[in-house]
Structures are given as structure tokens and as C-alpha cells.
Design a protein around this motif. Structure first.
Motif, PDB file in Angstrom:
ATOM      1  N   ALA A  33     -21.628  63.264  30.399  1.00  0.00           N
ATOM      2  CA  ALA A  33     -21.934  63.461  31.814  1.00  0.00           C
ATOM      3  C   ALA A  33     -21.751  62.156  32.587  1.00  0.00           C
ATOM      4  O   ALA A  33     -21.872  61.066  32.034  1.00  0.00           O
ATOM      5  CB  ALA A  33     -23.370  63.955  31.965  1.00  0.00           C
ATOM      6  N   ARG A  34     -21.441  62.310  33.858  1.00  0.00           N
ATOM      7  CA  ARG A  34     -21.309  61.162  34.764  1.00  0.00           C
ATOM      8  C   ARG A  34     -22.197  61.421  35.977  1.00  0.00           C
ATOM      9  O   ARG A  34     -22.376  62.554  36.381  1.00  0.00           O
ATOM     10  CB  ARG A  34     -19.868  60.983  35.221  1.00  0.00           C
ATOM     11  N   ILE A  35     -22.706  60.326  36.545  1.00  0.00           N
ATOM     12  CA  ILE A  35     -23.471  60.473  37.765  1.00  0.00           C
ATOM     13  C   ILE A  35     -22.549  60.228  38.948  1.00  0.00           C
ATOM     14  O   ILE A  35     -21.357  59.980  38.771  1.00  0.00           O
ATOM     15  CB  ILE A  35     -24.712  59.556  37.782  1.00  0.00           C
ATOM     16  N   VAL A  36     -23.095  60.291  40.138  1.00  0.00           N
ATOM     17  CA  VAL A  36     -22.296  60.257  41.360  1.00  0.00           C
ATOM     18  C   VAL A  36     -21.339  59.067  41.425  1.00  0.00           C
ATOM     19  O   VAL A  36     -20.216  59.209  41.864  1.00  0.00           O
ATOM     20  CB  VAL A  36     -23.226  60.267  42.602  1.00  0.00           C
ATOM     21  N   ASP A  37     -21.751  57.905  40.968  1.00  0.00           N
ATOM     22  CA  ASP A  37     -20.879  56.727  41.058  1.00  0.00           C
ATOM     23  C   ASP A  37     -19.948  56.580  39.856  1.00  0.00           C
ATOM     24  O   ASP A  37     -19.301  55.563  39.679  1.00  0.00           O
ATOM     25  CB  ASP A  37     -21.694  55.453  41.254  1.00  0.00           C
ATOM     26  N   GLY A  38     -19.880  57.606  39.024  1.00  0.00           N
ATOM     27  CA  GLY A  38     -18.941  57.618  37.913  1.00  0.00           C
ATOM     28  C   GLY A  38     -19.452  56.992  36.633  1.00  0.00           C
ATOM     29  O   GLY A  38     -18.757  56.981  35.621  1.00  0.00           O
ATOM     30  N   ARG A  39     -20.681  56.450  36.654  1.00  0.00           N
ATOM     31  CA  ARG A  39     -21.215  55.842  35.436  1.00  0.00           C
ATOM     32  C   ARG A  39     -21.569  56.929  34.423  1.00  0.00           C
ATOM     33  O   ARG A  39     -21.940  58.037  34.773  1.00  0.00           O
ATOM     34  CB  ARG A  39     -22.449  54.985  35.728  1.00  0.00           C
ATOM     35  N   THR A  40     -21.445  56.566  33.158  1.00  0.00           N
ATOM     36  CA  THR A  40     -21.763  57.460  32.059  1.00  0.00           C
ATOM     37  C   THR A  40     -23.128  57.086  31.474  1.00  0.00           C
ATOM     38  O   THR A  40     -23.744  56.100  31.876  1.00  0.00           O
ATOM     39  CB  THR A  40     -20.710  57.338  30.940  1.00  0.00           C
ATOM     40  N   VAL A  41     -23.550  57.871  30.509  1.00  0.00           N
ATOM     41  CA  VAL A  41     -24.795  57.584  29.794  1.00  0.00           C
ATOM     42  C   VAL A  41     -24.724  56.183  29.176  1.00  0.00           C
ATOM     43  O   VAL A  41     -25.691  55.429  29.204  1.00  0.00           O
ATOM     44  CB  VAL A  41     -25.024  58.648  28.701  1.00  0.00           C
ATOM     45  N   LEU A  42     -23.577  55.830  28.644  1.00  0.00           N
ATOM     46  CA  LEU A  42     -23.416  54.517  28.026  1.00  0.00           C
ATOM     47  C   LEU A  42     -23.522  53.391  29.051  1.00  0.00           C
ATOM     48  O   LEU A  42     -24.111  52.352  28.775  1.00  0.00           O
ATOM     49  CB  LEU A  42     -22.083  54.448  27.275  1.00  0.00           C
ATOM     50  N   HIS A  43     -22.973  53.591  30.241  1.00  0.00           N
ATOM     51  CA  HIS A  43     -23.132  52.598  31.308  1.00  0.00           C
ATOM     52  C   HIS A  43     -24.621  52.345  31.563  1.00  0.00           C
ATOM     53  O   HIS A  43     -25.060  51.201  31.667  1.00  0.00           O
ATOM     54  CB  HIS A  43     -22.512  53.094  32.618  1.00  0.00           C
ATOM     55  N   LEU A  44     -25.389  53.419  31.665  1.00  0.00           N
ATOM     56  CA  LEU A  44     -26.811  53.285  31.975  1.00  0.00           C
ATOM     57  C   LEU A  44     -27.585  52.649  30.831  1.00  0.00           C
ATOM     58  O   LEU A  44     -28.469  51.821  31.054  1.00  0.00           O
ATOM     59  CB  LEU A  44     -27.408  54.643  32.331  1.00  0.00           C
TER      60      LEU A  44
END
Length: 80
Positions: A29-40
Motif C-alpha cells: 500500500a501507498r499513502i497519498v504522497d506515494g510513500r510505502t510501508v517501508l518508507h514509514l
């Protein structure tokens, strides 16, 4: 569960991440700004265990967000 909730919850702790994986949450999944779970997870400095779990689930290590940044970009900011 929405993509945003999945990403935010999965990035919290290994126990939360394990629970979401067990319930079939979308680890891509990605959030609105395109970040993924791994980014977070990288941004929250949750340690190697969460990141390893996510990589075992097949998340893309070099996924780019809307600013063309990979999860590796976020990791050093937390440790500085």
C-alpha cells in the motif's frame, strides 16, 4: 483497512506489523504522497526487525515516493 491506516500501523512496531501481515494487510500500500510501508518504517526508526519483516513480505526496497525518494533516504534522518 485503508492504505493510509495500513501504512501507518505497519510502521509502528514489529508486533503490530506481524498482526497486520497475519490478517492479510496490503504491504504494498501507498499513502497519498506515494510513500510505502517501508518508507514509514525507515522514517520511524523501528529497527531492523520491522524492516526485515517487510522485506520478507516482498515490499520493494527501491520504491520511490512522489518526490522520487526511496526508503533508504529516510533512514539516515532518524539516526542523525
Amino acid at each position: 483497512m485503508t492504505e493510509t491506516k495500513t501504512c501507518n500501523k505497519c510502521g509502528e512496531t514489529k508486533a503490530t506489523s506481524d498482526g497486520l501481515v497475519a490478517r492479510g494487510a496490503d504491504m504494498h500500500a501507498r499513502i497519498v504522497d506515494g510513500r510505502t510501508v517501508l518508507h514509514l518504517a525507515a522514517d520511524r526508526d523501528n529497527g531492523v526487525k520491522v524492516i526485515k519483516l517487510l522485506l520478507r513480505q516482498g515490499v520493494e526496497l527501491n520504491a520511490r515516493d512522489d518526490e522520487e525518494l526511496t526508503p533508504l533516504f529516510y533512514a539516515p534522518r532518524v539516526r542523525s
